[in-house]
Scaffold this active site. Structure first.
Site, PDB file in Angstrom:
ATOM      1  N   ASP A 140      -0.781   1.938  -5.578  1.00 47.96           N
ATOM      2  CA  ASP A 140      -0.221   0.688  -6.093  1.00 47.96           C
ATOM      3  C   ASP A 140      -1.255  -0.435  -6.047  1.00 47.96           C
ATOM      4  O   ASP A 140      -1.036  -1.460  -5.427  1.00 47.96           O
ATOM      5  CB  ASP A 140       1.024   0.350  -5.240  1.00 47.96           C
TER       6      ASP A 140
ATOM      7  N   GLU B 133       0.233   7.347   3.212  1.00 44.18           N
ATOM      8  CA  GLU B 133       1.411   7.893   2.525  1.00 44.18           C
ATOM      9  C   GLU B 133       1.132   9.147   1.704  1.00 44.18           C
ATOM     10  O   GLU B 133       1.463   9.200   0.514  1.00 44.18           O
ATOM     11  CB  GLU B 133       2.061   6.816   1.651  1.00 44.18           C
TER      12      GLU B 133
ATOM     13  N   TYR C 234      10.371   0.208   3.579  1.00 40.62           N
ATOM     14  CA  TYR C 234      10.741  -0.943   2.738  1.00 40.62           C
ATOM     15  C   TYR C 234      12.260  -1.035   2.631  1.00 40.62           C
ATOM     16  O   TYR C 234      12.833  -0.928   1.548  1.00 40.62           O
ATOM     17  CB  TYR C 234      10.069  -0.814   1.367  1.00 40.62           C
TER      18      TYR C 234
ATOM     19  N   GLU D 271       3.617  -0.950   7.621  1.00 41.04           N
ATOM     20  CA  GLU D 271       3.907  -1.750   6.421  1.00 41.04           C
ATOM     21  C   GLU D 271       5.383  -2.095   6.431  1.00 41.04           C
ATOM     22  O   GLU D 271       6.213  -1.256   6.787  1.00 41.04           O
ATOM     23  CB  GLU D 271       3.642  -0.975   5.118  1.00 41.04           C
TER      24      GLU D 271
HETATM   25  C1  GCB Z   1       3.503   1.184   0.036  1.00 40.56           C
HETATM   26  C2  GCB Z   1       2.066   1.406  -0.177  1.00 40.56           C
HETATM   27  C3  GCB Z   1       1.354   0.179  -0.703  1.00 40.56           C
HETATM   28  C4  GCB Z   1       2.215  -0.502  -1.764  1.00 40.56           C
HETATM   29  C5  GCB Z   1       3.509  -0.935  -1.119  1.00 40.56           C
HETATM   30  C6  GCB Z   1       4.469  -1.585  -2.127  1.00 40.56           C
HETATM   31  O1  GCB Z   1       4.171   1.915   0.716  1.00 40.56           O
HETATM   32  O2  GCB Z   1       1.395   1.913   0.946  1.00 40.56           O
HETATM   33  O3  GCB Z   1       0.124   0.563  -1.241  1.00 40.56           O
HETATM   34  O4  GCB Z   1       1.589  -1.577  -2.376  1.00 40.56           O
HETATM   35  O5  GCB Z   1       4.161   0.174  -0.578  1.00 40.56           O
HETATM   36  O6  GCB Z   1       4.481  -2.794  -2.265  1.00 40.56           O
HETATM   37  O7  GCB Z   1       5.172  -0.843  -2.797  1.00 40.56           O
END
Ligand code: GCB
Length: 575
Positions: A130, A374, A427, A463
């Site tokens: 990403d 990941e 997330y 994260e």
């Molecule tokens: C993740 C990734 C990261 C992305 C982020 C997102 O899990 O490790 O590279 O930018 O999520 O914002 O989706």
């Protein structure tokens, strides 16, 4: 094309922005006479980072080839520039940014053959990460000289015995077997505190000042300098080479539920970054870097992860100097396809870890290696792949823990048994349960409990975050507003505050700043999960985190003065 810079955003040419294939850089340099006529001088061409595959010629002669961006490589070009009357040298660098299942990061080329929809030979580069696939000469390209017998490498590890710091060194010399080596360790005042001779040894520093992270000690980031002096007697007289290496005396250890620096529990409160900014893309830029360090100190961040690739050496040097602890990550991002677990891919990944460890092993700021982000670590070949990769990294550097960052399920992750610290990304209320902030506490507590019960290892929330378009406000909070980003973080913090008393040893926000990505339906000119904009202006979440990080520093650190220090980073590289 300016160097250093990505080539993508410099011109008005949309095709160049998304170009996939070979690009050519060329320039002529005039060399000082001494370099071309003194045969005891070794002339080296060093390329800080070229994305991704590079072939280099000097005066039309092939001198180097390198696979992979983010890490430096060099070529001894003495013979070429010392062979004739020419004092100039033409440097030609061809770079190809194509990603395949066996590169790092991996990618695939998709050929679109339906000529009713696409022109002939149409293809696109697909990736599974990403961020925008910036390419070009991202870091400085330099010419430098050494004597023909020279200090090739220094390997320093440190330990502590009571109050005595122990500095173990090993120096490798190229060019001759007959030489003398003297080694001095100087403190910050320039006093010599220990001396040694020969290519390997141990220096003892009574009452050593330890290297402590930012906000963990009133004098963080204490650096000694290791002066290495090489003398060689040749038929033509004596020749010498010097190198000064900053050395931080510190230890790192991991227990079942703690991450210890100098024997004290360390809590990572920091960020994930990208090398990314307007116009220059991933190109190295001093003002940007100094701004980022001012912001990190302002924020009270004591750590970051080099998501998702190795950062410039200057970044690592500043981390040593300011006590910003680093989880140093390889470009192993987007490893999703089964072909990317092949022997060919693994072999390349092992080599990249060798290059990374060789470059960054002496930085006290680096406390852990991350071999990937990941990956599909639930796929069958992932077990062998990560077992081998992590064992190899530990063999290269037995002094640091090794991890990879996972978003797989705790009960199907085949790589997790081999890591020292579980780094988990989630997330919640963003990629699922959209808008439902009320489920975060339950889901996050379950996440931590599952991982800890299964592995009995310390955990870092490596994260978490939410996109916020700066200036967009909604109360009650709605997704993409600054309020939603803040509220989501607050929900995470409630659980982190409970679990950090048990086994959670860190939290790294995604992301420090907004950054560019490929164009997709989910991205509005890039990823907006930054707590700062891409131009490094704070969103509301930055103030929230600042409050939190200073509070955490007060609880877990040395109790910094009520007055926060001035945030003006000084560095030996700036005026
Ligand atoms: C993740 C990734 C990261 C992305 C982020 C997102 O899990 O490790 O590279 O930018 O999520 O914002 O989706």
């Amino acid at each position: 094309m300016p160097v250093p810079s990505s080539f993508n955003d410099v011109s008005q040419d949309g095709q160049l922005r998304g170009f996939v294939g070979w690009v050519w850089y060329e320039r002529e340099a005039t060399l000082p006479q001494r370099w071309t006529q003194d045969l005891s001088t070794r002339v080296v061409l060093r390329i800080g980072s070229a994305h991704y595959y590079a072939i280099v010629w000097v005066n039309g002669v092939h001198v180097a080839e390198h696979e992979g961006g983010h890490l430096p490589f060099e070529a001894d070009i003495s013979k070429l520039v010392q062979s004739g009357p020419l004092s100039s040298c033409r440097i030609t660098i061809a770079i190809n940014n194509t990603l395949t299942p066996h590169t790092l990061p991996p990618g695939t080329i998709l050929y679109r053959t339906d000529t009713s929809m696409y022109p002939n030979h149409y293809f696109v580069q697909n990736t599974n990460f990403d961020f925008f696939n910036y390419a070009g000469l991202h870091r400085p390209v330099v010419l430098y000289t050494t004597p023909t017998t020279y200090i090739d490498d220094i390997d320093v590890t440190t330990s502590v015995d009571q109050n005595t710091g122990l500095v173990h060194y090993q120096i490798s010399i190229q060019g001759s077997e007959h030489f003398q080596l003297e080694v001095y360790l100087q403190d910050e005042e320039g006093n010599i505190v220990a001396r040694g001779t020969g290519g390997r040894g141990q220096l003892q520093v009574p009452n050593a000042h330890l290297w402590w992270p930012y906000l963990m000690h009133e004098h963080p980031a204490y650096l000694y300098s290791l002066e290495v002096r090489l003398t060689v007697q040749t038929a033509a007289g004596s020749m010498s080479d010097f190198y000064t290496l900053p050395v931080g005396i510190r230890t790192v250890a991991v227990t079942k539920n703690q991450f210890l620096i100098n024997g004290k529990p360390f809590y990572f409160h920091g960020v994930n970054k990208h090398e990314d900014s307007d116009i220059r893309g991933r190109g190295f830029d001093w003002p940007l870097l100094m701004k980022d360090f001012n912001l990190l100190l302002w924020l009270g961040a004591n750590a970051f992860r080099t998501s998702h690739y190795p950062y410039a050496e200057e970044v690592m040097q500043l981390c040593d100097q300011y006590g910003i602890v680093v989880i140093d990550e390889s470009p192993g991002v987007g490893i999703k396809l089964s072909q990317s677990y092949s022997n060919q891919s693994l072999q390349h990944h092992l080599e990249v870890m060798e290059e990374l460890v060789r470059r960054d092993k002496n930085h006290p700021a680096v406390v852990m290696w991350s071999v990937a982000n990941e990956p599909t670590s639930f796929l069958e070949p992932a077990g062998y792949y990560f077992k081998t990769l992590i064992a190899h990294t530990k063999a290269l550097d037995p002094s640091r823990p090794v991890t990879f960052v996972t978003n797989s399920k705790y009960d199907t992750d085949l790589g997790a048994p081999y890591v020292d610290v579980i780094c988990v990304n989630s997330y919640l209320s963003w990629y699922h349960d959209c808008g439902h902030l009320e489920v975060i506490q339950l889901q996050l507590a379950t996440q931590f409990e599952n991982w800890y019960r299964t592995y009995q290892k310390p955990i870092i929330q490596s994260e978490y975050g939410a996109d916020a378009i700066t200036g967009l406000h909604q109360d009650p909070p709605l997704m993409f507003s600054e309020e939603y980003q803040k509220s989501l973080l607050e929900q995470y913090h409630l659980v982190l505050d409970q679990k950090r008393k048990e086994y959670v040893v860190g939290e790294l926000i995604w992301n420090f700043a907004d950054f560019m990505t490929d164009q997709t339906r989910e991205r509005v000119i890039g990823n907006k999960k930054g707590i700062f904009t891409r131009q490094r202006q704070p969103k509301g979440a930055a103030f929230l985190l600042r409050e939190r990080y200073w509070k955490l520093a007060n609880e877990t650190g040395y109790h910094p003065a009520a007055e926060k220090p001035p945030y003006l980073v000084k560095s030996p590289f700036t005026w």
